[in-house]
Design a protein around this motif. Structure first.
Motif, short mmCIF file in Angstrom:
data_model
loop_
_atom_site.label_atom_id
_atom_site.label_comp_id
_atom_site.label_asym_id
_atom_site.label_seq_id
_atom_site.Cartn_x
_atom_site.Cartn_y
_atom_site.Cartn_z
N ALA A 37 6.95 36.83 10.11
CA ALA A 37 6.04 36.52 9.01
C ALA A 37 6.71 36.73 7.66
CB ALA A 37 4.78 37.38 9.11
N ALA A 38 7.57 37.75 7.55
CA ALA A 38 8.29 37.99 6.30
C ALA A 38 9.22 36.81 5.98
CB ALA A 38 9.09 39.28 6.39
N ASN A 39 9.88 36.30 6.99
CA ASN A 39 10.74 35.13 6.78
C ASN A 39 9.91 33.89 6.44
OD1 ASN A 39 13.21 36.40 7.21
ND2 ASN A 39 13.12 36.09 9.43
N ALA A 40 8.77 33.75 7.10
CA ALA A 40 7.88 32.63 6.80
C ALA A 40 7.38 32.70 5.36
CB ALA A 40 6.70 32.60 7.77
N ARG A 41 7.08 33.92 4.91
CA ARG A 41 6.63 34.11 3.53
C ARG A 41 7.72 33.74 2.53
NH1 ARG A 41 2.35 33.46 0.89
NH2 ARG A 41 3.80 32.26 -0.36
N ALA A 42 8.97 34.08 2.86
CA ALA A 42 10.09 33.72 1.99
C ALA A 42 10.23 32.21 1.90
CB ALA A 42 11.38 34.35 2.51
N PHE A 43 10.07 31.53 3.04
CA PHE A 43 10.18 30.07 3.05
C PHE A 43 9.01 29.45 2.29
CE2 PHE A 43 10.08 25.94 5.57
CZ PHE A 43 11.15 25.39 4.88
N ALA A 44 7.83 30.04 2.42
CA ALA A 44 6.66 29.56 1.68
C ALA A 44 6.89 29.68 0.18
CB ALA A 44 5.42 30.36 2.09
N ASP A 45 7.46 30.79 -0.26
CA ASP A 45 7.75 30.98 -1.69
C ASP A 45 8.76 29.95 -2.17
OD1 ASP A 45 7.62 34.63 -1.59
OD2 ASP A 45 6.03 33.13 -1.79
N PHE A 46 9.77 29.69 -1.34
CA PHE A 46 10.79 28.71 -1.71
C PHE A 46 10.19 27.31 -1.86
CE2 PHE A 46 14.70 26.44 -1.82
CZ PHE A 46 14.61 25.40 -0.92
N MET A 47 9.45 26.86 -0.87
CA MET A 47 8.88 25.51 -0.91
C MET A 47 7.83 25.39 -2.01
SD MET A 47 10.44 23.50 1.13
CE MET A 47 9.29 22.11 1.06
N GLY A 48 7.03 26.44 -2.21
CA GLY A 48 5.99 26.38 -3.23
C GLY A 48 6.55 26.43 -4.64
N ASN A 49 7.44 27.39 -4.90
CA ASN A 49 7.93 27.59 -6.26
C ASN A 49 8.95 26.54 -6.68
OD1 ASN A 49 6.32 29.86 -6.50
ND2 ASN A 49 7.93 31.25 -5.82
N HIS A 50 9.73 26.04 -5.75
CA HIS A 50 10.78 25.08 -6.10
C HIS A 50 10.34 23.63 -5.95
CE1 HIS A 50 14.33 27.77 -6.64
NE2 HIS A 50 13.52 28.59 -6.02
N TYR A 51 9.42 23.36 -5.02
CA TYR A 51 9.05 21.98 -4.75
C TYR A 51 7.55 21.72 -4.80
CZ TYR A 51 13.90 21.47 -3.40
OH TYR A 51 15.27 21.45 -3.41
N ALA A 52 6.75 22.77 -5.05
CA ALA A 52 5.29 22.63 -5.07
C ALA A 52 4.80 21.89 -3.84
CB ALA A 52 4.83 21.92 -6.35
N SER A 53 5.37 22.24 -2.68
CA SER A 53 5.07 21.53 -1.44
C SER A 53 4.75 22.49 -0.31
CB SER A 53 6.28 20.68 -1.01
OG SER A 53 6.54 19.66 -1.94
N PRO A 54 3.95 22.04 0.65
CA PRO A 54 3.72 22.85 1.85
C PRO A 54 4.98 22.90 2.69
CG PRO A 54 2.73 20.69 2.12
CD PRO A 54 3.21 20.76 0.69
#
Length: 198
Positions: A132-149
């Motif tokens: 889940a921690a890794n998933a959260r990191a990927f979520a932050d990356f996609m959201g903050n850099h690409y505004a995407s799911p």
């Protein structure tokens, strides 16, 4: 965006796109970009073209270092080969641009964050806190850099995350680092999306 006016009486076409048409075209464009099936994406683009045709407009997505931007403009600006003829442009205000990805896209970011948060919670429930921690990191990356799911990620997104973002910005533990690709596979499994690196 300029207010919608009466347009050209000789053709019946408006001089600019009404706001509701722009919103519809933007929604269909986002759906096409997020679709995992080529036929589904093509169907969304066809629907977008149908909406634009009613107003004598066309659209393209411009990709640059700042992200993706939807550009809608009169079809009459194109030559026979589908290339913009700059001599045909009578009024640049008739074109409309909508940011699809990149900084400042707060509405899209909020929508992506809500979807990503649900996926992170699903990974936590099924796989535990490390994944889940890794998933959260990927979520932050996609959201903050690409505004995407996360489900919209493609191969270059995943590689950028693994090679650049994750080691520099996620501050993973040794345990998290050891299973990060397994965590990403869990993310795509939860969204019923093929893992882009397969």
């Amino acid at each position: 965006m300029p207010e919608h006016d009466e347009g050209d009486a000789s053709t019946g076409a408006p001089d600019d796109l009404p706001r509701e048409a722009v919103e519809t075209v933007e929604r269909l464009t986002r759906l096409a970009r997020e679709a995992v099936d080529d036929r589904e994406a093509s169907a969304y683009r066809d629907r977008r073209s149908a909406v634009l045709d009613d107003y004598g407009f066309t659209a393209r997505v411009r990709e640059d270092e700042n992200g993706a931007t939807l550009v809608c403009h009169p079809a009459e600006w194109l030559d026979a080969d589908g290339v913009v003829d700059f001599e045909a442009i009578d009024d640049t205000d008739r074109a409309t641009e909508v940011v699809l990805s990149g900084p400042g896209e707060q509405g899209a970011w909020a929508e992506a964050e809500a979807r990503n948060r649900d996926v992170v919670e699903a990974v936590l429930e099924a796989e535990g806190s490390v994944h889940a921690a890794n998933a959260r990191a990927f979520a932050d990356f996609m959201g903050n850099h690409y505004a995407s799911p996360m489900s919209a990620a493609r191969e270059h997104h995943v590689r950028e995350f693994l090679e650049e973002y994750y080691p520099r910005n996620a501050w993973p533990t040794d345990e998290e680092r050891a299973v990060v690709e397994q965590s990403l596979r869990a993310v795509f499994e939860k969204t019923e999306t093929p893992y882009p690196l397969d």
